[in-house]
Structures are given as structure tokens and as C-alpha cells.
Write a protein that holds these residues in place. Structure first.
Motif, PDB file in Angstrom:
ATOM      1  N   LEU A 118     -27.559 -13.657  51.062  1.00  0.00           N
ATOM      2  CA  LEU A 118     -28.491 -12.715  51.668  1.00  0.00           C
ATOM      3  C   LEU A 118     -29.628 -13.231  52.030  1.00  0.00           C
ATOM      4  N   LYS A 119     -30.338 -13.954  51.353  1.00  0.00           N
ATOM      5  CA  LYS A 119     -31.699 -14.723  51.562  1.00  0.00           C
ATOM      6  C   LYS A 119     -31.313 -15.388  53.204  1.00  0.00           C
ATOM      7  N   TYR A 120     -30.432 -16.358  53.190  1.00  0.00           N
ATOM      8  CA  TYR A 120     -30.227 -17.249  54.388  1.00  0.00           C
ATOM      9  C   TYR A 120     -29.873 -16.054  55.696  1.00  0.00           C
ATOM     10  N   LEU A 121     -29.216 -15.249  55.402  1.00  0.00           N
ATOM     11  CA  LEU A 121     -28.821 -14.324  56.647  1.00  0.00           C
ATOM     12  C   LEU A 121     -30.310 -13.589  56.965  1.00  0.00           C
ATOM     13  N   LEU A 122     -30.829 -13.006  56.070  1.00  0.00           N
ATOM     14  CA  LEU A 122     -32.090 -12.274  56.330  1.00  0.00           C
ATOM     15  C   LEU A 122     -33.128 -13.137  56.997  1.00  0.00           C
ATOM     16  N   ASP A 123     -33.247 -14.440  56.622  1.00  0.00           N
ATOM     17  CA  ASP A 123     -34.325 -15.482  57.162  1.00  0.00           C
ATOM     18  C   ASP A 123     -34.153 -15.774  58.532  1.00  0.00           C
ATOM     19  N   THR A 124     -32.637 -15.977  58.609  1.00  0.00           N
ATOM     20  CA  THR A 124     -32.084 -16.480  59.896  1.00  0.00           C
ATOM     21  C   THR A 124     -32.409 -15.247  61.034  1.00  0.00           C
ATOM     22  N   LEU A 125     -31.912 -14.007  60.739  1.00  0.00           N
ATOM     23  CA  LEU A 125     -32.173 -13.017  61.591  1.00  0.00           C
ATOM     24  C   LEU A 125     -33.787 -12.706  61.876  1.00  0.00           C
ATOM     25  N   ASN A 126     -34.483 -12.828  60.761  1.00  0.00           N
ATOM     26  CA  ASN A 126     -36.057 -12.499  60.941  1.00  0.00           C
ATOM     27  C   ASN A 126     -36.743 -13.524  61.853  1.00  0.00           C
TER      28      ASN A 126
END
Length: 135
Positions: A118-126
């Protein structure tokens, strides 16, 4: 993992999720629900191409590679031909030899593998969706 509603706030941004797997769709819906981004769904690459042709407001595409009708690599190539400014993050459950290179050659901006944290997904999109002052 919990995050505050303001940590990842993409109000006014549109994310197109191209995924034929229902379990993945449930995950992305839960992961992105609090970001305030508008989520659009496509079940295959052909539908994604049509959405991009008809909706100029797509800011980022989360693209699965292995799909029916039109795979994510070819869909990426076509979409980048239509609008090279759209950010495409390719995601896949399979790491095949040369697959990441093929995605980059097709024009994808990022390549992530499932299972996606989750954190990796959100950080990437962010990196692509947050306004410059928020990064």
C-alpha cells in the motif's frame, strides 16, 4: 496501513485503473478511496484506449499488463501515441524476462510488481499526482 486523509490528497486528479482481476480492483478501490482522486475503471486495454480518446482529464493510468482483448504493453503504446503526457504506471503479477524493458519501450513511466504494498503504491502515485508544494 492507515494514513490521514491529507497525506495523499489528489483532489481534482483522475486515475484510470486498467485491471481485469476483480480482487485487484477491490484492492485498488480500498487503497485509493481516501485520496479524493476520481477513479475510472477499465477491464481491458481496448476500453482504456477508448476512455483516453474520450476523456482528456485522465492524469494517471494504473495499467495491468496481462489482460484480454489488448494487453497493457500495447495499450500503453497506443495511449502514449494519443497523449504522451499521461503518466502510465504498469503493474503486473508476472515478472517475465524483458517485460520491464518492453514496458519502458512502450512508454510507461513506472513499473511495479504485485503484490503491491500500500505505502509503495501511494508513494509512487503521489510522485505524479501531488502538487509540487506537497512533495
Amino acid at each position: 496501513m492507515e494514513f490521514s486523509d491529507t497525506t495523499y490528497s489528489w483532489l481534482g486528479k483522475t486515475v484510470l485503473i486498467v485491471e481485469d482481476n476483480e480482487t485487484s480492483n477491490i484492492y485498488f478501490e480500498a487503497a485509493l478511496r481516501k485520496t479524493k482522486a476520481v477513479l475510472i475503471w477499465a477491464r481491458n486495454g481496448l476500453d482504456a484506449v477508448e476512455i483516453v480518446k474520450n476523456k482528456n482529464q485522465v492524469d494517471l493510468i494504473l495499467m495491468d499488463i496481462n489482460m484480454p482483448k489488448l494487453d497493457g504493453i500495447e495499450a500503453t503504446r497506443i495511449i502514449k501515441g494519443i497523449n504522451p503526457e499521461i503518466v502510465i504506471v504498469v503493474q503486473t503479477a508476472f515478472i517475465l524476462s524483458g517485460e520491464e524493458r518492453m514496458c519502458q519501450e512502450a512508454g510507461c513511466d513506472e513499473f511495479i510488481t504485485k503484490p503491491i504494498r500500500l505505502k509503495y503504491l501511494l508513494d509512487t502515485l503521489n510522485r505524479y499526482l501531488a502538487s509540487p508544494k506537497e512533495i
